[in-house]
Every structure is written in structure tokens, then in C-alpha cells.
Design a protein around this motif. Structure first.
Motif, PDB file in Angstrom:
ATOM      1  N   ARG A 299     -10.370  18.825  56.904  1.00  0.00           N
ATOM      2  CA  ARG A 299     -10.756  20.120  57.458  1.00  0.00           C
ATOM      3  C   ARG A 299     -11.171  21.057  56.338  1.00  0.00           C
ATOM      4  O   ARG A 299     -10.872  20.833  55.166  1.00  0.00           O
ATOM      5  N   HIS A 300     -11.867  22.110  56.725  1.00  0.00           N
ATOM      6  CA  HIS A 300     -12.162  23.171  55.767  1.00  0.00           C
ATOM      7  C   HIS A 300     -11.749  24.499  56.389  1.00  0.00           C
ATOM      8  O   HIS A 300     -11.630  24.618  57.611  1.00  0.00           O
ATOM      9  N   ALA A 301     -11.508  25.472  55.533  1.00  0.00           N
ATOM     10  CA  ALA A 301     -10.967  26.747  55.992  1.00  0.00           C
ATOM     11  C   ALA A 301     -12.053  27.799  56.092  1.00  0.00           C
ATOM     12  O   ALA A 301     -12.965  27.856  55.274  1.00  0.00           O
ATOM     13  N   LEU A 302     -11.939  28.654  57.103  1.00  0.00           N
ATOM     14  CA  LEU A 302     -12.715  29.883  57.156  1.00  0.00           C
ATOM     15  C   LEU A 302     -11.922  30.973  56.453  1.00  0.00           C
ATOM     16  O   LEU A 302     -10.684  31.006  56.535  1.00  0.00           O
ATOM     17  N   PRO A 303     -12.555  31.890  55.739  1.00  0.00           N
ATOM     18  CA  PRO A 303     -11.802  32.951  55.071  1.00  0.00           C
ATOM     19  C   PRO A 303     -11.104  33.854  56.076  1.00  0.00           C
ATOM     20  O   PRO A 303     -11.537  34.004  57.216  1.00  0.00           O
ATOM     21  N   ALA A 304      -9.998  34.452  55.636  1.00  0.00           N
ATOM     22  CA  ALA A 304      -9.299  35.417  56.475  1.00  0.00           C
ATOM     23  C   ALA A 304     -10.199  36.619  56.738  1.00  0.00           C
ATOM     24  O   ALA A 304     -10.972  37.032  55.882  1.00  0.00           O
ATOM     25  N   VAL A 305     -10.134  37.170  57.952  1.00  0.00           N
ATOM     26  CA  VAL A 305     -10.996  38.290  58.323  1.00  0.00           C
ATOM     27  C   VAL A 305     -10.145  39.455  58.804  1.00  0.00           C
ATOM     28  O   VAL A 305      -9.059  39.266  59.353  1.00  0.00           O
ATOM     29  N   PRO A 306     -10.593  40.714  58.597  1.00  0.00           N
ATOM     30  CA  PRO A 306      -9.816  41.871  59.036  1.00  0.00           C
ATOM     31  C   PRO A 306      -9.664  41.886  60.561  1.00  0.00           C
ATOM     32  O   PRO A 306     -10.587  41.553  61.295  1.00  0.00           O
TER      33      PRO A 306
END
Length: 274
Positions: free
Chosen positions: A16-23
Motif C-alpha cells: 500500500r501507499h499512504a496519502l498525506p494527512a489533510v486538515p
């Protein structure tokens, strides 16, 4: 394919790959979200075989390549290389593994993968220093021989990446991967940024190197037309899964999966000469 013929066996691989954390509302952050990139992939690659892997951008091809090259870790599954399960070694430790020189990767963008501060000579010499303990005259001779093998002139070895054409930089990337004498070469869309004439020359070079050195090749692309020029067998990947497999001409003429038919339809067809 028998166990003795297989150089690489991939069994039920997940990554898997991660999406960056978002506000989030209120100024808080959502937890990091994970997306499946490789979803239960299994296949085998024979010694000396040229295997193509095709699929659209985002289908998981590059993630799979990074896991196979041990630059990223899988979630689960087995990576049996000549009987050794590479998945048991973390990516951060793979550089020190005794099998490291046997698997090498050529990246999609040679300018991004080459250090802009270092010469072509240094790029090719680096894996020889790290993986084979070459130095001095032996190092120089091996760099020269490897550069000539990929048809890279001696006069280009002093140049830095920005002083090279796209085709020349691509040849440096291939030479760097070949220098430690690998048995498996993973190529992640190495011709995607090149014009058609340069692309054709590079494919011919790779075909010749494979025959000369007995290399097994995993060639990754989004273009069935490119892959069928080099590969004996093709895997079709969509949304992290292998959805079709076969000889390139059979997939081109008689696709079994609707997605394969879409890829085949995108390959230009030219009328026969009168």
C-alpha cells in the motif's frame, strides 16, 4: 514453470501507499489514510525471461516494482528470489544483504534518479564500490566496459546529468544497474520520457543485453505497443491486481479482459504497404 526455471516467484503480495494527512474541520488532522496499491499479486519470472507489466498510471505498477527491488516493504506475501524469501528482509536493511547486487532497478526518470552533482562515471562506479568493493584501476576498467556495453562513449563519462541528452542519461541509468552484474533487472518505464527514435534504440539495446548477459527482465510500461517489442510474456495490471496474462501478440489480437482490449485499442495500427 518448474521451480528450477523460476528465478522469482511472487505469492499473494499485498502493498500500500499512504496519502498525506489533510486538515479537518476545527483545525484537526485526519489520520493518515492508506490506499491499496498491490492487492494479492502472484506471478513467476523465469531465468533469462523478459516479462512485461502494463497498466494505467496509478494501478500499482511502480509500487510493485519498488517492493520487488526491496526499496519498499510489502504488507504481506512472499517474494521468493532463487528460493530466498526477500520479504523477510526489511527495505532499510536490504542494501546490506548478500543478494543485493543480484537485483537492480532502472528508474523512470534518469535525471531524477541521478545525483546532479556527480558525473556519469561516478554514477556507474557507485554500486561497484558499495556492492563489489571495486577500487582503483579495476573500478575504472569495469566502469568503462559497462559504459561501452550500453553504447555510452568514454567522453560522456565526465559529464553531469544536465549535460547529457535524455537517451544518454537513460543509458547511464542502465549502466549503473548493470555494473554489479545482476540476474534480474527491473525497469520502471525507462523509455516513457524519450522520443520514438531514441526509445526504439534503447529497446533494441535492452534486447541485446538480455541475450548477451542472460538477464531476466521485468519491464514496466503503460504501453502494450512498447512491451510487445521486448517481452515474451505480459501481465496486465488494473487497480492493484493482475487481470490478464499471455503472450503479447495474443493479448494484442485476442484480449481476454475488457481492460486489455482498451490497452490494445490504444496502440496505433498502420496500414500495410501497397
Amino acid at each position: 514453470m518448474s521451480e528450477s526455471q523460476a528465478l522469482l516467484r511472487v505469492e499473494d503480495l499485498h502493498a500500500r501507499h499512504a496519502l498525506p494527512a489533510v486538515p479537518a474541520w476545527g483545525g484537526l488532522l485526519h489520520r493518515r489514510r492508506w490506499l491499496p496499491a498491490v492487492d494479492g499479486v502472484s506471478f513467476a519470472l523465469a531465468r533469462g525471461e523478459a516479462l512485461g507489466l502494463i497498466g494505467e498510471s496509478g494501478c500499482g505498477k511502480s509500487t510493485l516494482a519498488s517492493v520487488l527491488a526491496r526499496l519498499a516493504d510489502p504488507l504481506s506475501g512472499r517474494l521468493l528470489f532463487d528460493g530466498i524469501d526477500l520479504a523477510t528482509v526489511r527495505a532499510g536493511q536490504a542494501a546490506e544483504a548478500p543478494w543485493r547486487h543480484r537485483i537492480q532497478m532502472v528508474f523512470q526518470d534518469p535525471y531524477e534518479s541521478l545525483d546532479p552533482r556527480r558525473s556519469a562515471f561516478d554514477a556507474i562506479a557507485d554500486p561497484l564500490r558499495r556492492l563489489a568493493a571495486f577500487d582503483g584501476a579495476a573500478l575504472r576498467e569495469c566502469v568503462l566496459q559497462t559504459a561501452r556495453r550500453v553504447q555510452l562513449g568514454d567522453e560522456l563519462l565526465a559529464r553531469r546529468p544536465h549535460q547529457l541528452s535524455g537517451g544518454q542519461a537513460a543509458r547511464v541509468g542502465i549502466a549503473r544497474a548493470l555494473a554489479p552484474a545482476p540476474e534480474l533487472l527491473i525497469l520502471d518505464e525507462p523509455t516513457a520520457a524519450l522520443d520514438v527514435s531514441v526509445q526504439a534504440g534503447l529497446l533494441a539495446l535492452l534486447a541485446g543485453l538480455r541475450r548477451e548477459l542472460g538477464l531476466a527482465i521485468l519491464f514496466i510500461s503503460h504501453d502494450l505497443g512498447v512491451v510487445r517489442l521486448l517481452c515474451e510474456r505480459v501481465l496486465v495490471m488494473r487497480a492493484g491486481r493482475i487481470v490478464d496474462e499471455g503472450a503479447p501478440q495474443a493479448l494484442f489480437e485476442r484480449p481476454r479482459h475488457p481492460y486489455t482490449a482498451e490497452l490494445a485499442a490504444a496502440v496505433p495500427r498502420f496500414p500495410a504497404a501497397a
